[in-house]
Design an enzyme around this catalytic site. Structure first.
Site, PDB file in Angstrom:
ATOM      1  N   TYR A  59       0.818  -1.219   0.000  1.00 59.88           N
ATOM      2  CA  TYR A  59       0.000   0.000   0.000  1.00 59.88           C
ATOM      3  C   TYR A  59       0.854   1.273   0.000  1.00 59.88           C
ATOM      4  O   TYR A  59       0.326   2.362  -0.150  1.00 59.88           O
ATOM      5  CB  TYR A  59      -0.956   0.034   1.205  1.00 59.88           C
ATOM      6  N   HIS A 122       1.111 -11.604   2.657  1.00 59.95           N
ATOM      7  CA  HIS A 122      -0.002 -10.972   1.935  1.00 59.95           C
ATOM      8  C   HIS A 122      -0.758 -11.973   1.061  1.00 59.95           C
ATOM      9  O   HIS A 122      -1.947 -11.815   0.807  1.00 59.95           O
ATOM     10  CB  HIS A 122       0.536  -9.822   1.075  1.00 59.95           C
TER      11      HIS A 122
HETATM   12  N1  LIG Z   1      -5.170  -8.817   1.951  1.00 56.86           N
HETATM   13  C1  LIG Z   1      -5.590  -8.407   0.772  1.00 56.86           C
HETATM   14  O1  LIG Z   1      -5.226  -8.947  -0.282  1.00 56.86           O
HETATM   15  C2  LIG Z   1      -6.565  -7.274   0.712  1.00 56.86           C
HETATM   16  C3  LIG Z   1      -7.227  -6.976  -0.496  1.00 56.86           C
HETATM   17  C4  LIG Z   1      -8.135  -5.921  -0.495  1.00 56.86           C
HETATM   18  C5  LIG Z   1      -8.365  -5.209   0.667  1.00 56.86           C
HETATM   19  N2  LIG Z   1      -7.695  -5.498   1.817  1.00 56.86           N
HETATM   20  C6  LIG Z   1      -7.891  -4.725   3.084  1.00 56.86           C
HETATM   21  O2  LIG Z   1      -9.281  -4.563   3.297  1.00 56.86           O
HETATM   22  C7  LIG Z   1      -9.583  -3.160   3.316  1.00 56.86           C
HETATM   23  C8  LIG Z   1     -10.956  -2.913   2.746  1.00 56.86           C
HETATM   24  O3  LIG Z   1     -11.071  -3.401   1.430  1.00 56.86           O
HETATM   25  P1  LIG Z   1     -11.255  -2.423   0.176  1.00 56.86           P
HETATM   26  O4  LIG Z   1     -10.638  -1.134   0.512  1.00 56.86           O
HETATM   27  O5  LIG Z   1     -10.757  -3.142  -1.011  1.00 56.86           O
HETATM   28  O6  LIG Z   1     -12.818  -2.345  -0.006  1.00 56.86           O
HETATM   29  P2  LIG Z   1     -14.099  -1.904   0.912  1.00 56.86           P
HETATM   30  O7  LIG Z   1     -13.696  -1.514   2.261  1.00 56.86           O
HETATM   31  O8  LIG Z   1     -15.095  -2.985   0.720  1.00 56.86           O
HETATM   32  O9  LIG Z   1     -14.627  -0.648   0.098  1.00 56.86           O
HETATM   33  C9  LIG Z   1     -13.911   0.539   0.028  1.00 56.86           C
HETATM   34  C10 LIG Z   1     -14.579   1.413  -1.022  1.00 56.86           C
HETATM   35  O10 LIG Z   1     -15.898   1.765  -0.595  1.00 56.86           O
HETATM   36  C11 LIG Z   1     -16.016   3.192  -0.515  1.00 56.86           C
HETATM   37  N3  LIG Z   1     -16.829   3.477   0.681  1.00 56.86           N
HETATM   38  C12 LIG Z   1     -16.462   3.359   1.973  1.00 56.86           C
HETATM   39  N4  LIG Z   1     -17.479   3.645   2.791  1.00 56.86           N
HETATM   40  C13 LIG Z   1     -18.525   3.963   2.009  1.00 56.86           C
HETATM   41  C14 LIG Z   1     -19.851   4.358   2.268  1.00 56.86           C
HETATM   42  N5  LIG Z   1     -20.309   4.479   3.511  1.00 56.86           N
HETATM   43  N6  LIG Z   1     -20.672   4.628   1.218  1.00 56.86           N
HETATM   44  C15 LIG Z   1     -20.200   4.507  -0.057  1.00 56.86           C
HETATM   45  N7  LIG Z   1     -18.956   4.123  -0.372  1.00 56.86           N
HETATM   46  C16 LIG Z   1     -18.111   3.847   0.650  1.00 56.86           C
HETATM   47  C17 LIG Z   1     -14.594   3.713  -0.398  1.00 56.86           C
HETATM   48  O11 LIG Z   1     -14.484   4.997  -0.993  1.00 56.86           O
HETATM   49  P3  LIG Z   1     -13.965   6.274  -0.132  1.00 56.86           P
HETATM   50  O12 LIG Z   1     -12.609   5.945   0.394  1.00 56.86           O
HETATM   51  O13 LIG Z   1     -13.960   7.359  -1.149  1.00 56.86           O
HETATM   52  O14 LIG Z   1     -14.976   6.481   0.953  1.00 56.86           O
HETATM   53  C18 LIG Z   1     -13.828   2.705  -1.240  1.00 56.86           C
HETATM   54  O15 LIG Z   1     -13.924   3.022  -2.610  1.00 56.86           O
HETATM   55  C19 LIG Z   1      -8.450  -2.541   2.487  1.00 56.86           C
HETATM   56  O16 LIG Z   1      -8.362  -1.150   2.668  1.00 56.86           O
HETATM   57  C20 LIG Z   1      -7.283  -3.337   2.999  1.00 56.86           C
HETATM   58  O17 LIG Z   1      -6.896  -2.874   4.262  1.00 56.86           O
HETATM   59  C21 LIG Z   1      -6.813  -6.538   1.851  1.00 56.86           C
END
Ligand SMILES: NC(=O)c1ccc[n+]([C@@H]2O[C@H](COP(=O)([O-])OP(=O)(O)OC[C@H]3O[C@@H](n4cnc5c(N)ncnc54)[C@H](OP(=O)(O)O)[C@@H]3O)[C@@H](O)[C@H]2O)c1
Length: 300
Positions: A59, A122
């Protein structure tokens, strides 16, 4: 009514650790948070009551996330380092034990928090030898306390079984190993109602690992789905809140990401309602195997 602060203060027992460690059930995910935006977002989240942060070498914001946590702790003397839980992840598994140690040490230094609470592989990419060597190298930081707990991410059933059996034979080898390997504490995988991951969840339960749900909002890709819309209307909450609440009621550590303060506050404000068993089952039934980003759980 439970406030968002109380929800953010909730902790679960972290399994497979020597000392009794706990982990906040809601973390702020830090993926796709540009370095220049990270300090402000992490600080806003800390002010809102977030105490768990999920970063990764990938990240490119470990330094900024750790720096913001460190600064917040020094300006809030009522808080101590152990009040905040910081996770990061090794980007590349490698067959070079020393190479992994160098990479992990860089992450520990970069966050400037003294130690990393949870360090994950990861992904399972790189093949068996790289996975197992990397896990062994990660574990070498446990005795010094520079890492408090180990975990994996994107591990499929086969990778979990392989790792558990490797740990068992390592710990029972003759002569005894220099230090025993713990089982991983968590497996962080994509989980939401549109991808419920039942086989991997069953394997984690069998081996005693806690599940961390990444992309718990399905990246917003299914906002507007009729069932989600109807359930959120009935509980008078947002669709994002239904998804976070679903994750919590399943007992996962959940990692919703938002760079916007109003959203990250609202996403944790899920203590005022409980999804009924019937609605949980309807949400469970939405599984379509949706992959929002990548899925290396089948990697060789
Ligand atoms: N280990 C892995 O391979 C892996 C892969 C993916 C993710 N992750 C971890 O999991 C975390 C979460 O996953 P993610 O970031 O992929 O997806 P997520 O949390 O499911 O969704 C994030 C998205 O939703 C939007 N969002 C957040 N709150 C919202 C709301 N209340 N209403 C509308 N839209 C909203 C955010 O935009 P804004 O920021 O503009 O609000 C962003 O575009 C990551 O940040 C990371 O820490 C790990």
């Amino acid at each position: 009514m439970t406030t968002s602060q109380e929800m953010l203060a909730r902790r679960l027992k972290l399994p497979n650790t020597n000392s009794p460690l706990t982990i906040p059930q809601i973390h702020l995910g830090l993926y796709m948070l540009p370095p220049r935006q990270t300090a402000a977002t992490v600080t806003a989240a800390l002010s809102a009551g977030y105490r768990g942060f999920d970063s990764a070498q990938w990240y490119n914001n470990e330094r900024e996330a750790g720096g913001a946590i460190k600064a917040y702790l020094s300006s809030h003397p009522s808080l101590s380092r152990s009040d905040v839980f910081y996770t990061t992840k090794l980007r590349d598994n490698s067959t070079s034990y020393e190479g992994v140690r160098v990479s992990v040490a860089k992450s520990i230094d970069a966050c400037e928090l003294g130690y990393v609470d949870l360090f994950l592989l990861h992904s399972p990419l790189g093949g068996q030898e790289a996975r197992l060597t990397s896990y062994r190298a990660l574990s070498s930081f446990l005795p010094s306390g520079q890492i408090r707990a180990l975990g994996v991410s994107n591990f499929g059933v086969r990778h979990l079984d392989e790792l558990v059996s490797f740990i068992d034979s390592h710990n029972n080898s003759t002569p005894p190993p220099e230090f025993p390997l713990p089982l991983p504490s968590v497996n962080q995988i994509e989980i939401h109602p549109f991808n419920t991951q039942l086989p991997i969840r069953a394997a984690c339960e069998r081996h005693g690992l806690l599940l961390e749900a990444y992309a718990p909002l399905a990246r917003g890709m299914r906002f507007g789905h009729p069932v989600l819309k109807e359930v959120s209307a009935r509980y008078k909450c947002t669709e994002a809140q239904v998804l976070v609440r679903w994750s919590i009621q399943h007992g996962f550590v959940t990692l919703p990401k938002s760079a916007r303060t109003e959203r990250l506050v609202a996403n944790a404000d899920v203590g005022g309602f409980e999804i009924s068993d019937e609605d949980m089952k309807r949400l469970d039934g939405l599984d379509e195997g949706l992959v929002t980003d990548w899925d290396p759980t089948d990697a060789p």
